[in-house]
Design a protein around this motif. Structure first.
Motif, PDB file in Angstrom:
ATOM      1  N   SER A   4       1.232  -1.288  -0.133  1.00 20.37           N
ATOM      2  CA  SER A   4      -0.145  -0.464  -0.303  1.00 20.37           C
ATOM      3  C   SER A   4       0.926   1.250  -0.022  1.00 20.37           C
ATOM      4  CB  SER A   4      -0.798   0.141   1.149  1.00 20.37           C
ATOM      5  OG  SER A   4      -0.193   0.551   2.493  1.00 20.37           O
ATOM      6  N   LEU A   5       0.298   2.194  -0.859  1.00 19.16           N
ATOM      7  CA  LEU A   5       1.143   3.294   0.018  1.00 19.16           C
ATOM      8  C   LEU A   5       1.562   3.691   0.612  1.00 19.16           C
ATOM      9  CD1 LEU A   5       2.334   6.171  -2.323  1.00 19.16           C
ATOM     10  CD2 LEU A   5      -0.554   7.362  -2.091  1.00 19.16           C
ATOM     11  N   ASP A   6       1.056   3.853   1.763  1.00 20.46           N
ATOM     12  CA  ASP A   6       0.773   4.354   2.491  1.00 20.46           C
ATOM     13  C   ASP A   6       1.987   3.301   3.707  1.00 20.46           C
ATOM     14  OD1 ASP A   6      -0.476   5.628   5.477  1.00 20.46           O
ATOM     15  OD2 ASP A   6      -0.982   3.269   5.782  1.00 20.46           O
ATOM     16  N   ILE A  14       8.415   8.903   4.916  1.00 16.84           N
ATOM     17  CA  ILE A  14       7.671  10.336   4.317  1.00 16.84           C
ATOM     18  C   ILE A  14       6.613  10.062   5.642  1.00 16.84           C
ATOM     19  CG2 ILE A  14       6.958  10.964   2.015  1.00 16.84           C
ATOM     20  CD1 ILE A  14       8.504   9.268   0.362  1.00 16.84           C
ATOM     21  N   PRO A  15       6.401  11.305   5.822  1.00 11.39           N
ATOM     22  CA  PRO A  15       5.410  11.770   6.703  1.00 11.39           C
ATOM     23  C   PRO A  15       3.745  11.460   5.788  1.00 11.39           C
ATOM     24  CG  PRO A  15       6.675  13.112   6.840  1.00 11.39           C
ATOM     25  CD  PRO A  15       7.093  12.427   5.605  1.00 11.39           C
ATOM     26  N   THR A  16       2.806  10.454   6.422  1.00 10.61           N
ATOM     27  CA  THR A  16       1.400  10.348   5.532  1.00 10.61           C
ATOM     28  C   THR A  16       1.092  11.447   4.893  1.00 10.61           C
ATOM     29  OG1 THR A  16       1.026   9.683   8.099  1.00 10.61           O
ATOM     30  CG2 THR A  16       0.545   8.117   6.005  1.00 10.61           C
ATOM     31  N   GLU A  17       1.123  12.815   5.626  1.00  9.54           N
ATOM     32  CA  GLU A  17       0.528  13.760   5.442  1.00  9.54           C
ATOM     33  C   GLU A  17       0.918  14.598   3.905  1.00  9.54           C
ATOM     34  OE1 GLU A  17       2.727  14.819   8.499  1.00  9.54           O
ATOM     35  OE2 GLU A  17       1.750  13.720   8.768  1.00  9.54           O
ATOM     36  N   ASP A  18       2.809  14.393   3.610  1.00 13.86           N
ATOM     37  CA  ASP A  18       3.698  14.622   2.535  1.00 13.86           C
ATOM     38  C   ASP A  18       2.829  13.827   1.226  1.00 13.86           C
ATOM     39  OD1 ASP A  18       4.799  15.497   1.022  1.00 13.86           O
ATOM     40  OD2 ASP A  18       6.290  15.043   2.138  1.00 13.86           O
TER      41      ASP A  18
END
Length: 182
Positions: A4-6, A14-18
């Motif tokens: 998954s991308l997450d 990499i921060p999830t919100e980025d």
């Protein structure tokens, strides 16, 4: 996709919100997933498959996209019902299979629930080692695509010449899942 991308973002810190790298990461995950399926000579996604195969003097048929969840139909000249699914995508028939070229057709629900397709009702079933292989591969591609060795002083880069081979650590994780057919 096999990861998954997450999860890829978490592994690559990499921060999830980025979201600035989402498109690139999605492309890397898709490419790595395809390379892994090509290497293993099978698909991992849970869906309905139909395989045509040749009958030969054996009591067993090997289906590619195991685990098998349900067999819809096994057909030669007629529908066959006197077989048994014995695990890992193998079908057993006490009297053997009808001999011929592409004369047997098997329709079945097989494969794993992928991380990107998991729901609360149907959680992921893809083995962690396959997802790890995908994540490891995207890290390797992202870090130095195609580079075999680097040197900083007087700058030197050597590119890999094994265009079809997966990196050894990735291939090692996938060994149990490589197809056992020609």
């Amino acid at each position: 996709m096999l990861a998954s991308l997450d999860r890829a973002k978490r592994v690559m810190q990499i921060p999830t919100e980025d979201t600035s790298m989402d498109e690139t990461l999605s492309l890397l995950i898709a490419a790595a997933s395809q390379a892994i399926e090509n290497h293993c000579k099978r698909s991992f996604r849970k869906k309905l498959y139909t395989e045509r195969m040749s009958g030969y003097p054996s009591l067993y048929l090997n289906l590619r996209n195991y685990p098998i969840h349900h067999i819809e139909e096994v057909r030669a000249d007629q529908i066959l019902g006197d077989y048994e699914e014995i695990g890992d995508g193998r079908l057993y028939r006490e009297w053997g299979w009808p001999i011929g070229e592409h004369n047997i057709s098997v329709t079945y629900l097989g494969g794993y629930v992928l991380p990107s397709e998991a729901t609360k009702e149907e959680p992921r079933t893809l083995p962690e080692s396959i997802e790890l292989a995908c994540l490891l591969y995207i890290q390797m591609i992202g870090r130095n695509p195609g580079a075999k060795s680097e040197r900083v002083g007087d700058i030197s880069v050597t590119y890999s010449d094994d265009s079809e081979a997966l990196p050894a650590p990735v291939a090692a994780l996938l060994t149990p899942y490589v197809g056992r057919w020609v």
